[in-house]
Write a protein that holds these residues in place. Structure first.
Motif, PDB file in Angstrom:
ATOM      1  N   THR A 124       0.826  -1.207   0.000  1.00 41.94           N
ATOM      2  CA  THR A 124       0.000   0.000   0.000  1.00 41.94           C
ATOM      3  C   THR A 124       0.865   1.264   0.000  1.00 41.94           C
ATOM      4  O   THR A 124       0.582   2.225  -0.725  1.00 41.94           O
ATOM      5  N   THR A 125       1.921   1.261   0.783  1.00 43.33           N
ATOM      6  CA  THR A 125       2.816   2.422   0.835  1.00 43.33           C
ATOM      7  C   THR A 125       3.512   2.643  -0.500  1.00 43.33           C
ATOM      8  O   THR A 125       3.579   3.778  -1.004  1.00 43.33           O
ATOM      9  N   ILE A 126       4.022   1.587  -1.085  1.00 43.58           N
ATOM     10  CA  ILE A 126       4.694   1.708  -2.393  1.00 43.58           C
ATOM     11  C   ILE A 126       3.698   2.156  -3.454  1.00 43.58           C
ATOM     12  O   ILE A 126       4.009   3.027  -4.277  1.00 43.58           O
ATOM     13  N   GLY A 127       2.486   1.609  -3.435  1.00 46.09           N
ATOM     14  CA  GLY A 127       1.454   2.023  -4.396  1.00 46.09           C
ATOM     15  C   GLY A 127       1.082   3.482  -4.249  1.00 46.09           C
ATOM     16  O   GLY A 127       0.888   4.193  -5.235  1.00 46.09           O
ATOM     17  N   THR A 128       0.985   3.962  -3.006  1.00 45.42           N
ATOM     18  CA  THR A 128       0.663   5.370  -2.763  1.00 45.42           C
ATOM     19  C   THR A 128       1.761   6.281  -3.291  1.00 45.42           C
ATOM     20  O   THR A 128       1.486   7.322  -3.908  1.00 45.42           O
ATOM     21  N   LEU A 129       3.008   5.907  -3.070  1.00 45.93           N
ATOM     22  CA  LEU A 129       4.123   6.707  -3.590  1.00 45.93           C
ATOM     23  C   LEU A 129       4.118   6.743  -5.116  1.00 45.93           C
ATOM     24  O   LEU A 129       4.355   7.800  -5.726  1.00 45.93           O
ATOM     25  N   VAL A 130       3.848   5.605  -5.748  1.00 40.28           N
ATOM     26  CA  VAL A 130       3.818   5.556  -7.216  1.00 40.28           C
ATOM     27  C   VAL A 130       2.689   6.431  -7.755  1.00 40.28           C
ATOM     28  O   VAL A 130       2.877   7.200  -8.715  1.00 40.28           O
ATOM     29  N   VAL A 131       1.512   6.361  -7.135  1.00 38.46           N
ATOM     30  CA  VAL A 131       0.389   7.196  -7.585  1.00 38.46           C
ATOM     31  C   VAL A 131       0.693   8.676  -7.369  1.00 38.46           C
ATOM     32  O   VAL A 131       0.367   9.520  -8.212  1.00 38.46           O
ATOM     33  N   GLY A 132       1.348   9.020  -6.263  1.00 37.85           N
ATOM     34  CA  GLY A 132       1.717  10.411  -6.002  1.00 37.85           C
ATOM     35  C   GLY A 132       2.691  10.956  -7.034  1.00 37.85           C
ATOM     36  O   GLY A 132       2.544  12.070  -7.523  1.00 37.85           O
ATOM     37  N   VAL A 133       3.694  10.176  -7.377  1.00 39.01           N
ATOM     38  CA  VAL A 133       4.672  10.604  -8.389  1.00 39.01           C
ATOM     39  C   VAL A 133       4.006  10.726  -9.753  1.00 39.01           C
ATOM     40  O   VAL A 133       4.250  11.690 -10.502  1.00 39.01           O
ATOM     41  N   ALA A 134       3.124   9.786 -10.092  1.00 33.89           N
ATOM     42  CA  ALA A 134       2.414   9.856 -11.372  1.00 33.89           C
ATOM     43  C   ALA A 134       1.509  11.083 -11.436  1.00 33.89           C
ATOM     44  O   ALA A 134       1.422  11.756 -12.474  1.00 33.89           O
TER      45      ALA A 134
END
Length: 73
Positions: A14-24
């Protein structure tokens, strides 16, 4: 697998997914900002001050008297 390792894996994903969505989202915002047409702001004067369009700035009477005394001396 026990419950702790499953929950730790879910939190990590979940943390990695949130970071990826934030950068995108940031990249998409920057791309949209570059694509936006630039237009001249009509509220900015030549000196760089912003003029009020609808409202007049309130200046207290005491401040007006002080500023006129400062300018005269």
């Amino acid at each position: 697998m026990d419950l702790i390792s499953i929950l730790a894996t879910v939190i990590l994903i979940t943390t990695i997914g949130t970071l990826v969505v934030g950068v995108a989202a940031y990249i998409a915002f920057k791309l949209r900002d570059k694509r936006k047409p630039k237009r001249k702001d009509t509220t900015i004067e030549e000196q760089g001050e912003i003029q009020a369009i609808f409202l007049k700035r309130y200046v207290p009477v005491k401040q007006i008297a002080t500023s006129t005394l400062d300018k005269s001396s």
